[in-house]
Design a protein around this motif. Structure first.
Motif, PDB file in Angstrom:
ATOM      1  N   ASN A 194       0.995  -0.899   0.048  1.00 13.59           N
ATOM      2  CA  ASN A 194       0.109   0.654   0.021  1.00 13.59           C
ATOM      3  C   ASN A 194       1.030   0.978  -0.617  1.00 13.59           C
ATOM      4  O   ASN A 194       1.794   1.326   0.376  1.00 13.59           O
ATOM      5  N   VAL A 195       0.997   2.111  -1.139  1.00 16.89           N
ATOM      6  CA  VAL A 195       1.491   3.089  -0.800  1.00 16.89           C
ATOM      7  C   VAL A 195       1.190   4.290  -1.343  1.00 16.89           C
ATOM      8  O   VAL A 195       0.053   4.607  -1.733  1.00 16.89           O
ATOM      9  N   THR A 196       1.412   4.992   0.237  1.00 21.16           N
ATOM     10  CA  THR A 196       1.329   6.523   0.207  1.00 21.16           C
ATOM     11  C   THR A 196       1.676   7.619  -0.059  1.00 21.16           C
ATOM     12  O   THR A 196       2.774   7.710   0.563  1.00 21.16           O
ATOM     13  N   VAL A 197       1.418   8.444  -1.007  1.00 17.67           N
ATOM     14  CA  VAL A 197       2.500   9.687  -1.111  1.00 17.67           C
ATOM     15  C   VAL A 197       1.743  10.720  -1.165  1.00 17.67           C
ATOM     16  O   VAL A 197       0.726  10.487  -1.735  1.00 17.67           O
ATOM     17  N   GLU A 198       2.665  11.786  -0.414  1.00 18.79           N
ATOM     18  CA  GLU A 198       1.545  13.054   0.116  1.00 18.79           C
ATOM     19  C   GLU A 198       2.447  14.462  -0.501  1.00 18.79           C
ATOM     20  O   GLU A 198       4.021  13.824  -1.368  1.00 18.79           O
TER      21      GLU A 198
END
Lengths: 94, 94, 94, 94, 94, 94, 94
Positions: D50-54
């Motif tokens: 699960n890749v979270t990018v901000e």
């Protein structure tokens, strides 16, 4: 060195002592700043409570004597916090 | 380099040591700032506890010796935090 | 560009390395600021742990070498955080 | 107007790309400030993440190209946040 | 010495008293600063509620009298907080 | 008087519209400050989403028209917040 | 003395009133500062909602009249908060 928090398993009969009286008796013990009494069980004759006591340096023996004098019974000490600040329990990860 | 938190699985007999005494003994160890002892199990003869200790540089060997000297038994170390600040565990997502 | 957090699945034998030693070895790696080792499983011969490491720019290869040199085994990397700040995982809603 | 957060379902083989490399590749994309890769599943040949990018204005096409170029596969976009601030999902009450 | 919070198990008939009236009656008791009445059960004839009362020095007898005068019934006191600040319950870990 | 938050149950086909485009279309509506689109279900042909929209005075009709124009379908409004501040839902206690 | 929060169980038909209109009608009532309407159930003909209303001194009768005038039905009051501040419910520990 000060005891900062105690959590006690305390039982009382339905009639005696009154929960408010028990709270005020605990609150008057040397070193106690605040008390929370939460009812965890109500049976026909007895009421089970979880008593949380905090203070800068709780006088533990005086606390026990004060509770027993009301007619309530301390079944066990379930948490003790001592030291420079009030440290929470870190539950195990296993 | 300092050890900042230790979580220990500690057993004791019902009678000895008293939980308050155990907390005060731990709190007196070099480098310890605060201790939380939470009771996790009460059996007929023994009491199981989860002991959380925090400090700026806990003397781990002195801590173990101090606990064993009270008659309590350290079953396992369940968490160690070291470094510049107190880092919490990040649980796995799988 | 810096790696700010790593979560590792690390196994060790019951005897070696000592958890405290493992924490101090990790904490001494270049770029590491703090480490949390949480025990997730205790078997007869091995101890499973969840290792959280944070820092401004963790030297990942040096970290792996340092852990393996203690005799512990890195089974998998379970979380990586990189960038200007430490971003938490946003779990899926489905 | 800027895309502030993306959550992606990304699979990779066990061998390639290395999770650290994947994080650094994502972090180098235009508009990305931080990335969290959490492993959600480990199978014999593949690893699900699960890749979270901000970021302040994530270049979504460049992000997709960068991930695919490493050999990893974007299965789906699971969350998109756009606007003046990073708004969290409000789950339904039914 | 002041009682700072009381949690009461209070039942009323569906018709009387009106919940708003009950809240205003409680709020008018000496020492009460705020009241929350949460409905926990609706039966054919009765409504069960959880009443949380806070103040600097709640007049407990006046509170009980005021509630009973509306026709509602106090079944039990489920939490008492007293002392220098409002201490929360620390639940047992066993 | 302003509508401050809307939570919408929105379905789209797998192909159209692209989630990023949908987010940018919503974000461009008059009065919208931020949008979060969370995917709640992926079927063979359709994708179910939970759309949270916040702003100082959301133009609800323009929002609905903008979403429908992309080819997505608004199934229901699941939460509305209006007034001087963004008030959260207080779930029932029964 | 002011009523600061009300939580209401409100039903409406699928068609009437529109949720946005219902929110704006509630928000226009004397003493109301903010409203949250969360949909808890959608049936073929009716929609069940949980309505949270906050304000400095909510005019409860005007609120009820305003809701009923839209065609929606107030089934029950599920929480009332009154006093100097907005007090949360303290759930029982038993």
């Amino acid at each position: 060195m000060p005891v900062r928090r105690l959590v006690l398993d305390v039982d009382k009969t339905v009639g005696e002592p009154d929960l408010i009286d028990l709270a005020l008796v605990i609150e008057a013990v040397s070193g106690v700043q605040a008390v929370n009494i939460a009812v965890t069980e109500i049976d026909i004759e007895t009421v089970g409570t979880n008593v949380t006591v905090e203070g800068d340096a709780i006088d533990v023996e005086a606390l026990n004597r004060a509770i027993e004098r009301t007619g309530a019974v301390v079944h066990s000490v379930d948490e003790v916090v001592a030291g420079a600040y009030t440290l929470e329990n870190t539950p195990r990860s296993r």
